[in-house]
Design a protein around this motif. Sequence first.
Motif, short mmCIF file in Angstrom:
data_model
loop_
_atom_site.label_atom_id
_atom_site.label_comp_id
_atom_site.label_asym_id
_atom_site.label_seq_id
_atom_site.Cartn_x
_atom_site.Cartn_y
_atom_site.Cartn_z
N PRO A 76 53.62 32.93 35.90
CA PRO A 76 52.50 32.58 36.78
C PRO A 76 51.27 32.14 36.00
CG PRO A 76 52.75 34.96 36.64
CD PRO A 76 53.94 34.37 35.95
N ASN A 77 50.52 31.20 36.57
CA ASN A 77 49.27 30.77 35.92
C ASN A 77 48.05 31.03 36.79
OD1 ASN A 77 49.80 28.84 37.84
ND2 ASN A 77 49.65 27.08 36.46
N LEU A 78 48.27 31.54 38.02
CA LEU A 78 47.17 31.92 38.91
C LEU A 78 47.56 33.20 39.66
CD1 LEU A 78 46.21 28.51 40.61
CD2 LEU A 78 44.85 29.75 38.91
N VAL A 79 46.54 33.91 40.13
CA VAL A 79 46.78 35.07 40.99
C VAL A 79 45.76 35.04 42.12
CG1 VAL A 79 45.32 36.60 39.57
CG2 VAL A 79 47.04 37.58 41.10
N LEU A 80 46.24 35.27 43.34
CA LEU A 80 45.40 35.38 44.53
C LEU A 80 45.27 36.85 44.89
CD1 LEU A 80 47.15 32.51 46.47
CD2 LEU A 80 44.76 32.44 45.73
N LEU A 81 44.05 37.29 45.18
CA LEU A 81 43.81 38.71 45.45
C LEU A 81 42.93 38.89 46.68
CD1 LEU A 81 43.12 40.12 41.88
CD2 LEU A 81 44.78 41.07 43.47
N GLU A 82 43.21 39.97 47.42
CA GLU A 82 42.35 40.43 48.50
C GLU A 82 41.95 41.87 48.19
OE1 GLU A 82 42.72 40.56 53.27
OE2 GLU A 82 44.04 41.95 52.22
N ALA A 83 40.65 42.16 48.26
CA ALA A 83 40.16 43.53 48.09
C ALA A 83 39.30 43.87 49.30
CB ALA A 83 39.34 43.65 46.80
N VAL A 84 39.27 45.15 49.63
CA VAL A 84 38.51 45.62 50.79
C VAL A 84 37.46 46.62 50.34
CG1 VAL A 84 38.64 46.88 52.98
CG2 VAL A 84 40.43 45.22 52.38
N LYS A 85 36.24 46.42 50.79
CA LYS A 85 35.16 47.35 50.45
C LYS A 85 35.40 48.68 51.15
CE LYS A 85 30.14 48.01 50.62
NZ LYS A 85 28.83 47.37 50.91
N GLY A 86 35.55 49.73 50.34
CA GLY A 86 35.78 51.06 50.89
C GLY A 86 37.21 51.28 51.36
N GLY A 87 38.13 50.40 50.99
CA GLY A 87 39.52 50.53 51.41
C GLY A 87 40.24 51.66 50.70
N ARG A 88 41.34 52.12 51.30
CA ARG A 88 42.15 53.16 50.68
C ARG A 88 43.10 52.54 49.65
NH1 ARG A 88 43.96 57.02 55.81
NH2 ARG A 88 41.82 57.66 56.40
N PRO A 89 43.46 53.29 48.62
CA PRO A 89 44.35 52.75 47.58
C PRO A 89 45.74 52.42 48.13
CG PRO A 89 43.20 54.71 46.79
CD PRO A 89 42.95 54.63 48.25
#
Length: 211
Positions: free
Chosen positions: A171-184
């Motif tokens: 892979p040469n790219l990664v797409l990420l989603e993060a949530v503020k205050g989300g659970r692990p």
Amino acid sequence: MLLSEYAKAKSNEKVLDLGCGNGAIPLLLASRDKGRTIVGLEIQEKVAEMARRSVMLNGAEDKIQICCGDIKDAENLFQGESFDVITSNPPYMREEAGIHNTGDAKCIARHEMLCTFDDIAKAARRLLRVNGRFYLVHRPHRLADIFFGLRENGLEPKRMRLVHPYGDKEPNLVLLEAVKGGRPYLKVESPLIIYSKPGEYTEEVRSLYYD
């Protein structure tokens, strides 16, 4: 294109693109009816002006606003916790990586000369509402830095998708989603393959571009 497709934003939500460059991501989000109001923040005045012209030429002034300012000063430019979604295509390379012209717009976009990933994560933390989503595209070799920076700022990684140029290439790219205050809990999605053979997109990528 990939980030604008990966980001999930409802038509009534407020979206901020950190480091918007020439306005490509805000325009793509608007074309997909993602977001009620989309704001782009860009530090380089000439590049921000290019983005404003692009917005005007696409007739999107009623939905997209381009601001010129520093990501590190974002909390003074916008009201805290006022955005539902934040996107970013940040500089991939550390400032010291490679030889570059420090005044060149492309070098500023590619190298962490004017801001680091931690600066971007801090801005996202301060400007996102609780449970707001942060979407980014980056390089896989920076994943350790990215995960550390996200969690240090209360942004929990929730989804990740690796992007490969070909099925047999790393892979040469990664797409990420993060949530503020989300659970692990991190969901690793199936990889996205760009080309089936040289010059020919895979069926999934063709659907992103042409559907």
